[in-house]
Design a protein around this motif. Structure first.
Motif, PDB file in Angstrom:
ATOM      1  N   UNK A 103       0.841  -1.189   0.000  1.00  0.00           N
ATOM      2  CA  UNK A 103       0.000   0.000   0.000  1.00  0.00           C
ATOM      3  C   UNK A 103       0.877   1.240   0.000  1.00  0.00           C
ATOM      4  N   UNK A 104       0.365   2.287  -0.625  1.00  0.00           N
ATOM      5  CA  UNK A 104       1.078   3.563  -0.664  1.00  0.00           C
ATOM      6  C   UNK A 104       0.621   4.418   0.500  1.00  0.00           C
ATOM      7  N   UNK A 105       1.582   5.046   1.160  1.00  0.00           N
ATOM      8  CA  UNK A 105       1.324   5.878   2.328  1.00  0.00           C
ATOM      9  C   UNK A 105       1.904   7.264   2.112  1.00  0.00           C
ATOM     10  N   UNK A 127      -3.099   6.165   4.035  1.00  0.00           N
ATOM     11  CA  UNK A 127      -3.058   5.410   2.781  1.00  0.00           C
ATOM     12  C   UNK A 127      -3.538   6.306   1.644  1.00  0.00           C
ATOM     13  N   UNK A 128      -2.821   6.260   0.527  1.00  0.00           N
ATOM     14  CA  UNK A 128      -3.197   7.041  -0.649  1.00  0.00           C
ATOM     15  C   UNK A 128      -3.435   6.106  -1.823  1.00  0.00           C
ATOM     16  N   UNK A 129      -4.251   6.557  -2.776  1.00  0.00           N
ATOM     17  CA  UNK A 129      -4.596   5.731  -3.930  1.00  0.00           C
ATOM     18  C   UNK A 129      -4.464   6.539  -5.213  1.00  0.00           C
ATOM     19  N   UNK A 130      -4.636   5.857  -6.311  1.00  0.00           N
ATOM     20  CA  UNK A 130      -4.510   6.461  -7.626  1.00  0.00           C
ATOM     21  C   UNK A 130      -5.478   7.637  -7.776  1.00  0.00           C
ATOM     22  N   UNK A 131      -4.949   8.759  -8.258  1.00  0.00           N
ATOM     23  CA  UNK A 131      -5.771   9.934  -8.500  1.00  0.00           C
ATOM     24  C   UNK A 131      -5.854  10.903  -7.343  1.00  0.00           C
ATOM     25  N   UNK A 132      -5.309  10.544  -6.176  1.00  0.00           N
ATOM     26  CA  UNK A 132      -5.335  11.447  -5.025  1.00  0.00           C
ATOM     27  C   UNK A 132      -4.533  12.707  -5.325  1.00  0.00           C
ATOM     28  N   UNK A 144      -0.422   9.295  -9.797  1.00  0.00           N
ATOM     29  CA  UNK A 144      -0.790   8.364 -10.864  1.00  0.00           C
ATOM     30  C   UNK A 144       0.006   7.085 -10.681  1.00  0.00           C
ATOM     31  N   UNK A 145      -0.656   6.030 -10.195  1.00  0.00           N
ATOM     32  CA  UNK A 145       0.008   4.753  -9.946  1.00  0.00           C
ATOM     33  C   UNK A 145      -0.067   3.858 -11.159  1.00  0.00           C
TER      34      UNK A 145
END
Length: 146
Positions: A103-105, A127-132, A144-145
């Motif tokens: 997971x991306x933090x 936690x961060x996700x695509x497009x944040x 952009x993941x």
């Protein structure tokens, strides 16, 4: 003659053992080299990108500045960071984006002006996700993941 044959056989056995030891040493070193090479490549591999976004006339516009996302990406004013932010509201070591357990933090590094995620202030790792959208000072970065 018996002594000469014995000495010859001893030399032959010692030479064979020496070659076997050298071959084993070479194999161990080669495996270690390959492992380190894979680890370095994994650390350098880009897992996505951070795209700089600027607010113009109440809408977000891409500036064209793009930074590769690494396993650990540091953001701040200092030249030691992966993403150097030229903004007086950014701290020297402002924030870190890190990949942990798949997971991306995003983590603020006790900066004076704080870090936002989707325009909400953060005070702990999140936690961060695509497009944040990550905000530091007056700058915004879209995640952009791959």
């Amino acid at each position: 003659m018996d002594l000469d044959v014995t000495l010859f056989l001893l030399r032959l056995v010692s030479a064979t053992l020496l070659l076997a030891i050298l071959a084993a040493l070479f194999v161990v070193m080669w495996k270690e080299y390959k492992g380190i090479t894979k680890q370095i490549e994994a650390n350098r591999r880009s897992y996505g990108k951070l795209t700089v976004i600027q607010m113009i006339d109440n809408s977000f516009v891409l500036t064209g500045d793009v930074f590769p996302l690494l396993v650990m990406t540091s953001l701040g004013r200092s030249p030691t960071n992966n993403v150097i932010i030229e903004d007086t509201f950014a701290s020297s070591e402002h924030a870190v984006i890190a990949l942990r357990d798949g997971q991306w933090w995003l983590e603020d590094r006790n900066s004076k002006n704080g870090t936002t995620l989707n325009d909400v202030d953060i005070n702990q790792a999140i936690v961060i996700t695509n497009g944040d959208m990550i905000g530091i000072g007056e700058k915004r970065y879209r995640l952009d993941l791959e």
